[in-house]
Scaffold this active site. Structure first.
Site, PDB file in Angstrom:
ATOM      1  N   CYS A 204      -4.201  -1.726  11.261  1.00 25.95           N
ATOM      2  CA  CYS A 204      -5.100  -0.648  10.834  1.00 25.95           C
ATOM      3  C   CYS A 204      -6.435  -0.670  11.570  1.00 25.95           C
ATOM      4  CB  CYS A 204      -5.332  -0.723   9.325  1.00 25.95           C
ATOM      5  SG  CYS A 204      -3.814  -0.560   8.350  1.00 25.95           S
TER       6      CYS A 204
ATOM      7  N   HIS B  73     -10.888   4.500   7.968  1.00 30.10           N
ATOM      8  CA  HIS B  73      -9.438   4.347   8.125  1.00 30.10           C
ATOM      9  C   HIS B  73      -8.756   4.814   6.845  1.00 30.10           C
ATOM     10  CE1 HIS B  73      -5.475   2.726   8.197  1.00 30.10           C
ATOM     11  NE2 HIS B  73      -5.762   1.810   7.302  1.00 30.10           N
TER      12      HIS B  73
ATOM     13  N   ASN C 128      -0.943   6.809   5.155  1.00 32.12           N
ATOM     14  CA  ASN C 128      -1.610   5.817   5.991  1.00 32.12           C
ATOM     15  C   ASN C 128      -0.853   5.712   7.315  1.00 32.12           C
ATOM     16  OD1 ASN C 128      -2.625   3.534   7.231  1.00 32.12           O
ATOM     17  ND2 ASN C 128      -2.529   2.233   5.431  1.00 32.12           N
TER      18      ASN C 128
END
Length: 332
Positions: free
Chosen positions: A114, A259, A289
């Site tokens: 991530c 993020h 995500n």
């Protein structure tokens, strides 16, 4: 000399998977998923078509080059950030290079999940400021859907992730109102097993055997509460660090792109930083995500929607497996 974003691009699979679609495959509900993650739908590649992240990245790259008014052949370096490589090795950047027809152009993979896009941005910035490369393709590309446990047992993770690719074309600028101002990165390996995929593993002989499948250890594992508690501390703290160094306050920010791990995390970070709704951009509701692709995916949409103009102050922050994190401040 600073590093500027010349153009961004994105590509998403056409297949839309709603929360209602997941209800037919696991014990869950639209309400349960929305309350915990804020996600309403995500994009997954078509099953059985052999589509990898590098395939999505090809289209995202072409999209960015078209916006930049440049030919793909002008790219001098590829930095490919991913959690979900096409293969164990070689790096997916090499597969992307071949598909783009970029002979002899160097390519590296950044495996910081991530946080990959910001780690990759830091690497690109160093090369650009030293004059090593003038046109760098920074890629975030993921195909998660093929590796998820889409069952009741795996629902906590499976409902979160989506497939996507987004890229930024980077280059040098001497414009005082443009470019990367500051960036910081961090990691805490004590939490490496709190968000990971254990197998296949080169520690084992063989690396993958039937017992792994029986025990479902080839699927992602996440300690959700630990991730949440650390993310809402590390992300704002990292951004506060770069803002203090640049003598910037939250009120000075035109846009903050976190993020897209979980909408609840983004909301918590927004509250800690004291940012208004129009200062924050989220799209996890539509895409889930997308790990390394999430920040450039948001950035591309934000620019397209007029939420960010040239010269305005942009902040970005990420947190993910490792645990790793980062934050950046730039004049877009």
């Amino acid at each position: 000399m600073r590093t500027e974003i010349i153009a961004t691009g994105r590509y998403l699979p056409e297949r839309v998977v709603t929360n209602a679609d997941l209800e037919s495959r696991m014990d869950t509900s639209d309400e349960w998923i929305r309350q915990r993650t804020g996600i309403q739908e995500r994009r997954w590649v078509e099953e059985g078509k052999g589509i990898g992240g590098s395939d999505l990245a090809v289209e995202a790259t072409r999209n960015a080059c078209e916006k930049a008014g440049m030919d793909v052949s002008e790219i001098e370096m590829i930095i490919y950030c991913t959690l979900s490589p096409d293969h164990f090795f070689p790096g997916s950047g090499c597969f992307l290079q071949e598909k783009l027809g970029l002979k002899n152009v160097p390519a590296i993979d950044v495996r910081n999940q991530c946080s990959g896009f910001l780690y990759g941005l830091s690497v690109a910035d160093a090369w650009i400021r030293t004059g090593t490369y003038r046109r760098i393709l920074l890629v975030g590309a993921e195909v998660h859907s093929t590796g998820l446990d889409v069952s009741t047992e795996g629902r906590d993770v499976a409902c979160i992730f989506g497939d996507a690719a987004a890229v930024a074309i980077l280059g040098p600028t001497d414009d005082p109102d443009r470019g990367l101002l500051d960036i910081t990165l961090g990691a805490d390996g004590r939490h490496a097993r709190d968000l990971w995929i254990e197998f296949p593993s080169s520690k084992n002989m063989p690396q993958f055997d039937p017992s792994v499948v029986e025990e479902r250890r080839q699927f992602p594992s996440m300690q959700g509460q630990k991730v949440f508690k650390n993310a809402v501390v590390k992300m704002p703290r990292a951004l506060q660090e770069v803002m203090e160094r640049q003598q910037v306050t939250p009120k000075d920010l035109r846009l903050f792109i976190p993020h897209q791990a979980n909408l609840r995390i983004s909301e918590a970070v927004q509250g800690i930083l004291g940012l208004s709704e129009d200062q924050v951009f989220n799209n996890i509701q539509k895409y889930g995500n997308t790990t390394a692709a999430s920040i450039p995916l948001c950035l591309d949409e934000a620019v397209e929607q007029g939420r960010l103009e040239r010269g305005e102050l942009l902040a970005m922050a990420s947190f993910g497996a490792g645990f790793t994190w980062g934050a950046a401040l730039m004049r877009y």
